[in-house]
Design an enzyme around this catalytic site. Structure first.
Site, mmCIF file in Angstrom:
data_model
loop_
_atom_site.group_PDB
_atom_site.id
_atom_site.type_symbol
_atom_site.label_atom_id
_atom_site.label_comp_id
_atom_site.label_asym_id
_atom_site.label_seq_id
_atom_site.Cartn_x
_atom_site.Cartn_y
_atom_site.Cartn_z
ATOM 1 N N GLY A 7 8.728 -8.695 10.083
ATOM 2 C CA GLY A 7 8.077 -8.977 8.813
ATOM 3 C C GLY A 7 9.090 -8.871 7.699
ATOM 4 O O GLY A 7 9.439 -7.776 7.263
ATOM 5 N N ALA A 8 9.596 -10.001 7.245
ATOM 6 C CA ALA A 8 10.731 -10.012 6.325
ATOM 7 C C ALA A 8 10.310 -10.269 4.893
ATOM 8 O O ALA A 8 11.022 -10.921 4.133
ATOM 9 C CB ALA A 8 11.738 -11.072 6.763
ATOM 10 N N ILE A 11 9.072 -5.593 1.306
ATOM 11 C CA ILE A 11 9.398 -4.263 1.831
ATOM 12 C C ILE A 11 10.288 -4.361 3.062
ATOM 13 O O ILE A 11 11.297 -3.651 3.180
ATOM 14 C CB ILE A 11 8.108 -3.482 2.147
ATOM 15 C CG1 ILE A 11 7.382 -3.113 0.853
ATOM 16 C CG2 ILE A 11 8.424 -2.230 2.959
ATOM 17 C CD1 ILE A 11 8.159 -2.208 -0.076
ATOM 18 N N GLY A 12 9.923 -5.226 3.995
ATOM 19 C CA GLY A 12 10.747 -5.382 5.195
ATOM 20 C C GLY A 12 12.148 -5.846 4.867
ATOM 21 O O GLY A 12 13.131 -5.364 5.435
ATOM 22 N N LYS A 205 -2.277 7.639 -1.321
ATOM 23 C CA LYS A 205 -1.960 6.264 -1.716
ATOM 24 C C LYS A 205 -3.195 5.371 -1.567
ATOM 25 O O LYS A 205 -3.514 4.563 -2.439
ATOM 26 C CB LYS A 205 -0.802 5.721 -0.886
ATOM 27 C CG LYS A 205 -0.367 4.333 -1.358
ATOM 28 C CD LYS A 205 0.843 3.808 -0.614
ATOM 29 C CE LYS A 205 1.246 2.452 -1.191
ATOM 30 N NZ LYS A 205 2.355 1.828 -0.447
ATOM 31 N N ASN A 213 -7.513 -1.909 -6.282
ATOM 32 C CA ASN A 213 -7.207 -3.245 -5.767
ATOM 33 C C ASN A 213 -8.419 -4.177 -5.816
ATOM 34 O O ASN A 213 -8.337 -5.275 -6.376
ATOM 35 C CB ASN A 213 -6.633 -3.153 -4.354
ATOM 36 C CG ASN A 213 -5.153 -2.855 -4.343
ATOM 37 O OD1 ASN A 213 -4.683 -2.028 -5.104
ATOM 38 N ND2 ASN A 213 -4.424 -3.517 -3.472
ATOM 39 N N SER A 274 -1.633 -5.857 -5.645
ATOM 40 C CA SER A 274 -1.271 -6.824 -4.601
ATOM 41 C C SER A 274 -2.474 -7.672 -4.195
ATOM 42 O O SER A 274 -2.326 -8.856 -3.864
ATOM 43 C CB SER A 274 -0.717 -6.085 -3.382
ATOM 44 O OG SER A 274 -1.667 -5.173 -2.864
#
Length: 326
Positions: A7-8, A11-12, A205, A213, A274
């Site tokens: 998962g790029a 964060i990744g 969190k 959210n 997000s």
């Protein structure tokens, strides 16, 4: 140490870049599309403290090109895990550890927790128990992710703030595998405290995510605006108190009070959550991991959740209408 970041995204990509720049690990990243092509051509670029650094690394579209790993970091969103199980499988060997970096209630929550709910599978985040069966909770190292990071362009990651990735075994033990990973992350310039109660940190969190959210998505409001408005602030507070009752019934310790947590959210300022960003961009929203799973925990513990139920129904309906819920 062989590590693959699966998962790029923001964060990744940030974690991969920091580890690659440190140059201490055999690092790979699984990516796709223009992001993959940019990394293959020019390396993964990281802008941090107004300085750009290029992190060369092995990038692949298919995990089978990379082989069995010591650590697999799952940096994709919770709802993307089940569809990715076939792609993740080639990375897993007998001794592979899997680091989960998803927001919300993790699929492994009831592994090594003890008590009557030990081994319970959560349908909201693991329909049919497929992730539990295919990955196995015994592989898991839990994580709570704090950095704010953005993808500015394919292959280009911009770090905004924060360097902490809290780690913890579901059992609470300070194992050799979690200690070794934390040491590598610290040597890469990150903060990686090892917690003996990772679930309580997950809840602190989650506390904000499950309320702010969906309210943000429903109203189009920033965190500052939600906190400034008495009606939305009180709705968020009611949801958080319902969640706190659930968490405490499961043995969770909330290290801060609800009003301090709300103030902290407001202090972030004119920030879109997000979930609101996903809605605006037509992407799948993290409704089940952040809200649906908390409602499921309420049912399991016999804790009423009327405010959470109402907001969940509204935000899920909105997501369905916009094509952002599957």
């Amino acid at each position: 140490m062989k590590i693959t970041i699966f998962g790029a995204g923001a964060i990744g990509g940030y974690l991969a870049a920091k580890l690659a720049i440190a140059g201490r690990t055999d690092l790979s990243i699984v990516a796709r599309g223009a992001h993959l092509e940019a990394i293959k051509a020019d390396g993964l670029r990281l802008i941090e403290d107004e300085k750009e650094t290029v992190a060369p690394m092995r990038a692949a579209a298919r995990a089978e090109e990379l082989g069995v790993q010591d650590y697999v970091v799952l940096a994709l969103k919770a709802h993307s895990l089940t569809p990715a199980l076939d792609q993740i499988a080639p990375l897993l060997g007998d001794n592979t550890s899997v680091v989960t970096m998803q927001n919300g209630v993790p699929w492994w929550y009831f592994h090594k927790i003890g008590g009557p709910l030990e081994g319970t599978r959560l349908g909201a985040v693991d329909p049919g128990g497929a992730i539990w069966q295919r990955i196995g909770p015994e592989r898991v190292i839990g994580s709570v992710v704090y950095p704010a990071v953005e993808v500015d362009a394919p292959g280009l990651i911009r770090h905004v703030e924060g360097k902490r990735f809290s780690l913890g075994e579901p059992s609470g033990e300070r194992s050799e595998r979690v200690t070794a990973l934390a040491q590598e992350m610290v040597k890469a310039g990150l903060q990686a405290p090892v917690r003996d109660d990772i679930r309580s940190e997950i809840w602190v969190k989650l506390w904000g995510n499950l309320s702010f959210n969906p309210i943000s998505a429903l109203t189009g409001s920033t965190l500052a605006a939600i906190v400034a408005d008495e009606g939305t602030r009180q709705l968020a507070r009611t949801m958080m108190l319902e969640a706190q009752a659930i968490g405490e019934s499961l043995g969770v310790r909330f290290a801060i009070g609800v009003d301090r947590r709300i103030k902290g959210a407001g202090d972030v300022g004119e920030h879109k959550t997000s979930m609101l960003q996903d809605l605006e961009r037509g992407r799948p929203m993290e409704i089940d991991a952040l809200v649906g799973a908390v409602r499921e925990l309420g049912r399991l513990t016999g804790t009423p959740t009327p405010a959470i139920d109402g907001v969940l129904a509204l935000v899920r309906r909105l997501a369905v209408e916009r094509g952002c819920y599957g």
